[in-house]
Design a protein around this motif. Structure first.
Motif, PDB file in Angstrom:
ATOM      1  N   THR A 193       0.910  -1.074  -0.095  1.00 46.32           N
ATOM      2  CA  THR A 193      -0.226  -0.083  -0.001  1.00 46.32           C
ATOM      3  C   THR A 193       0.841   1.256   0.011  1.00 46.32           C
ATOM      4  N   GLY A 194       1.908   0.986   0.731  1.00 43.88           N
ATOM      5  CA  GLY A 194       2.991   2.092   0.605  1.00 43.88           C
ATOM      6  C   GLY A 194       3.487   2.617  -0.891  1.00 43.88           C
ATOM      7  N   VAL A 195       3.794   1.314  -1.435  1.00 38.95           N
ATOM      8  CA  VAL A 195       4.341   1.659  -3.030  1.00 38.95           C
ATOM      9  C   VAL A 195       3.352   2.320  -3.693  1.00 38.95           C
ATOM     10  N   CYS A 196       2.102   1.648  -3.478  1.00 42.34           N
ATOM     11  CA  CYS A 196       1.016   2.157  -4.639  1.00 42.34           C
ATOM     12  C   CYS A 196       0.565   3.648  -4.195  1.00 42.34           C
ATOM     13  N   ALA A 197       0.405   4.255  -2.899  1.00 45.72           N
ATOM     14  CA  ALA A 197       0.419   5.542  -2.450  1.00 45.72           C
ATOM     15  C   ALA A 197       1.648   6.492  -3.054  1.00 45.72           C
ATOM     16  N   LEU A 198       2.520   5.848  -3.143  1.00 47.68           N
ATOM     17  CA  LEU A 198       3.845   6.777  -3.656  1.00 47.68           C
ATOM     18  C   LEU A 198       3.537   6.954  -5.012  1.00 47.68           C
ATOM     19  N   ILE A 199       3.267   5.665  -5.782  1.00 46.83           N
ATOM     20  CA  ILE A 199       2.991   5.721  -7.218  1.00 46.83           C
ATOM     21  C   ILE A 199       1.913   6.963  -7.637  1.00 46.83           C
ATOM     22  N   GLU A 200       0.953   6.574  -6.843  1.00 50.32           N
ATOM     23  CA  GLU A 200      -0.391   7.544  -6.832  1.00 50.32           C
ATOM     24  C   GLU A 200       0.015   9.103  -6.762  1.00 50.32           C
ATOM     25  N   PHE A 201       0.879   9.217  -5.630  1.00 51.07           N
ATOM     26  CA  PHE A 201       1.251  10.614  -5.595  1.00 51.07           C
ATOM     27  C   PHE A 201       2.103  11.376  -6.542  1.00 51.07           C
ATOM     28  N   ILE A 202       3.060  10.357  -7.075  1.00 48.73           N
ATOM     29  CA  ILE A 202       3.906  10.776  -8.268  1.00 48.73           C
ATOM     30  C   ILE A 202       3.060  11.213  -9.571  1.00 48.73           C
ATOM     31  N   VAL A 203       1.971  10.409  -9.650  1.00 51.47           N
ATOM     32  CA  VAL A 203       1.364  10.738 -10.915  1.00 51.47           C
ATOM     33  C   VAL A 203       0.319  11.931 -10.721  1.00 51.47           C
ATOM     34  N   ARG A 204      -0.064  11.925  -9.568  1.00 52.96           N
ATOM     35  CA  ARG A 204      -0.952  13.069  -9.130  1.00 52.96           C
ATOM     36  C   ARG A 204      -0.390  14.279  -9.500  1.00 52.96           C
ATOM     37  N   HIS A 205       1.006  14.291  -9.014  1.00 56.87           N
ATOM     38  CA  HIS A 205       1.811  15.499  -9.212  1.00 56.87           C
ATOM     39  C   HIS A 205       2.781  15.676 -10.276  1.00 56.87           C
ATOM     40  N   ALA A 206       2.563  14.631 -11.216  1.00 53.44           N
ATOM     41  CA  ALA A 206       3.466  14.315 -12.459  1.00 53.44           C
ATOM     42  C   ALA A 206       3.732  15.911 -13.071  1.00 53.44           C
ATOM     43  N   LYS A 207       2.841  16.837 -13.192  1.00 55.70           N
ATOM     44  CA  LYS A 207       3.193  18.214 -14.152  1.00 55.70           C
ATOM     45  C   LYS A 207       4.251  18.838 -13.050  1.00 55.70           C
ATOM     46  N   ALA A 208       3.768  19.022 -11.655  1.00 56.59           N
ATOM     47  CA  ALA A 208       4.820  19.854 -10.962  1.00 56.59           C
ATOM     48  C   ALA A 208       6.192  19.277 -10.672  1.00 56.59           C
ATOM     49  N   ILE A 209       6.165  17.712 -10.659  1.00 58.00           N
ATOM     50  CA  ILE A 209       7.396  16.982 -10.478  1.00 58.00           C
ATOM     51  C   ILE A 209       8.382  17.319 -11.945  1.00 58.00           C
ATOM     52  N   LYS A 210       7.830  17.024 -12.930  1.00 52.36           N
ATOM     53  CA  LYS A 210       8.448  17.425 -14.387  1.00 52.36           C
ATOM     54  C   LYS A 210       9.103  18.826 -14.279  1.00 52.36           C
ATOM     55  N   GLU A 211       8.173  19.665 -14.012  1.00 53.93           N
ATOM     56  CA  GLU A 211       8.754  21.040 -14.059  1.00 53.93           C
ATOM     57  C   GLU A 211       9.896  21.144 -13.064  1.00 53.93           C
ATOM     58  N   ARG A 212       9.793  20.625 -12.032  1.00 50.73           N
ATOM     59  CA  ARG A 212      10.899  20.970 -10.995  1.00 50.73           C
ATOM     60  C   ARG A 212      12.113  19.985 -11.326  1.00 50.73           C
ATOM     61  N   LEU A 213      11.755  18.811 -11.888  1.00 45.01           N
ATOM     62  CA  LEU A 213      12.967  18.090 -12.466  1.00 45.01           C
ATOM     63  C   LEU A 213      13.742  18.916 -13.511  1.00 45.01           C
ATOM     64  N   SER A 214      13.205  19.660 -14.223  1.00 49.35           N
ATOM     65  CA  SER A 214      13.668  20.441 -15.440  1.00 49.35           C
ATOM     66  C   SER A 214      14.621  21.433 -14.581  1.00 49.35           C
ATOM     67  N   MET A 215      14.193  22.077 -13.493  1.00 47.05           N
ATOM     68  CA  MET A 215      15.058  23.255 -13.021  1.00 47.05           C
ATOM     69  C   MET A 215      16.048  22.831 -12.243  1.00 47.05           C
TER      70      MET A 215
END
Ligand code: T4K
Length: 419
Positions: free
Chosen positions: A379-401
């Motif tokens: 459930t921890g792994v799945c919650a993490l994946i869900e979090f990453i997908v939910r915040h995909a846009k912001a994560i990608k922006e941050r990763l590019s910076m």
């Protein structure tokens, strides 16, 4: 327990603490009853019979034959040598048709014996070699087909058998993933000329290292038995070319002990699979590849397919983020055997005729499973994946910076620490 992420800066890739303190592995070995194993080891030491067709090996082979319902089982030191012995025993030569979406051992076993693997595309629904594509690749040089039951999900066995019969080809199944699985109600192991299981440490049933060649053909079995032991037909009589493919007594002891827990291992994998299915069902763009539960399955791989157009995040970015969180996912079978040496140099454009393989190699991700994994881990792994997908846009922006924290074993090498 895993650490919950509330903000993207909590992600380890941006400097937060990893979700898991200890690494979660794909392929963590399932261990049976250690006391039963130690008892067998003590007995084999007392007997001073460590290998060469010992009593534990014979018992192990009989157990496998009985379980699978196949006449002959020849246990070997690993499945790669098992494939090689099968290739020699069947006299494969010229070209043999194989999937590219497999572990590198499948084509390497052929090439090691001077046979050319001809890579074939797959059926995107099953991830297995597509018989229609196989038919297109058959030439006068083709001597056989080695199909792989990828993830333990059976190939289209009957269509392949028809093709092999019509063209007078040998048919081998690399069943490395498929021990204890069935096809149309019959256990995998009795199809084609021969099938090969792997009992490597990372397989759901293990003998440390090991494998087995299984067949219903008496003559072929006799040949394989000889070849596994240098071709010895008596104390000082060698009747054929052979190699050292023997399984040791210690491995057979592990195999017998593992078999006693077979149902427990399958049940743990099955539970994990259903939990992953349930938890990830709410994550858009992520699907867990399904097992056909009207057949016997070992459920040993949890295979995600990631649709980046929907998730907003690529498989590789997800993989990299999860690694730093201590979730050591695997991109099996990236980049496809046709993109690995020596095959890439021989046919650099092979990808053009393998579109489904290319797509799958870019989108599949295997998650940890097995009896060592708890449901809270999942459930921890799945919650993490869900979090990453939910915040995909912001994560990608941050990763590019910003420069990010990369997993120390990612990029430089694919090997993990021994933990
Ligand atoms: N055909 C097919 C279709 C196959 O998939 C394979 C093997 C073969 C043939 C050949 O079978 P063998 O000759 O090996 O019997 C792993 C396995 O080594 C390999 O057996 C398997 N397929 C393949 C799919 O997976 P790697 O290179 O990914 O292994 P490695 O060392 O990176 O380990 C995988 C994960 O397991 C890691 O997260 C660490 C963990 N692990 C590993 C070992 C050995 C443990 O936790 N404990 C351990 O003892 O190939």
């Amino acid at each position: 327990m895993s650490r919950t992420k509330l903000h993207i800066l909590d992600l380890a890739i941006f400097g937060g603490k990893p979700a898991f303190d200890a690494a979660l592995h794909v392929g963590r070995p399932n261990i049976g009853d250690p006391q039963a194993l130690l008892k067998r080891i003590k007995e084999l030491l007392d007997r001073r019979w460590l290998t060469n067709d010992g009593p534990l090996l014979q018992e192990f082979e009989q157990r496998i034959s009985g379980l699978i319902g196949v006449k002959h089982c020849m246990a070997v030191c690993n499945a790669t040598i098992g494939l090689e012995i099968a290739i020699k025993a069947l006299g494969l030569s010229g070209e043999v048709i194989v999937p590219s979406f497999t572990f590198i051992a499948t084509p390497h076993a052929l090439r090691w014996h001077g046979v050319t693997p001809v890579f074939c595309d797959l059926d995107p629904d099953t991830h297995n070699i597509d018989p229609l594509r196989v038919a297109e690749l058959i030439t006068r040089r083709t001597s056989g087909i080695i199909a792989v039951h990828v993830w333990g999900r059976p190939c289209d066995v009957h269509a392949l058998a028809d093709l092999a019969q019509y063209h007078n080809l040998k048919l081998v199944f690399d069943a490395a993933h498929a021990f204890a699985c069935s096809y149309k109600g019959r256990m995998i192991g009795g199809f084609g000329n021969v099938e090969i299981f792997s009992f490597h440490a990372t397989k759901f049933l293990n003998t440390f290292e090991g494998g087995a060649i299984v067949t219903n053909n008496d003559e072929l079995a006799g040949k394989i038995r000889l070849m596994r032991n240098f071709g010895f037909a008596g104390l000082d009589t060698v009747t054929s070319l052979g190699t050292n493919g023997k399984m040791s007594e210690a491995s057979a002891a592990m195999g017998l002990t593992s078999l006693e827990s077979l149902e427990r291992f399958i049940e743990a994998n099955r539970r994990n699979y259903h939990l992953y299915q349930r938890e990830l069902a709410r994550v858009p763009g992520i699907s867990v590849s399904r097992y056909h539960e009207d057949e016997k399955c070992n459920y040993q791989y949890i295979v995600l397919e990631i649709d980046e157009a929907v998730t907003g995040i690529s498989r590789d970015t997800l993989d990299e983020i999860l690694w730093v969180e201590n979730v050591l996912t695997r991109r099996y079978f990236y980049p496809g055997c046709h993109r690995m040496e020596p095959y890439r140099t021989v046919e650099p454009e092979a990808g053009l005729r393998l579109p489904h393989t290319e797509r799958l190699a870019e989108t599949v991700l295997c998650l940890p499973t097995g009896s060592a994994l708890s449901s809270t881990n999942i459930t921890g792994v799945c919650a993490l994946i869900e979090f990453i997908v939910r915040h995909a846009k912001a994560i990608k922006e941050r990763l590019s910076m910003k420069p990010v924290f990369r997993h120390p074993w990612k990029g430089t090498s694919n090997r993990e620490p021994h933990i």
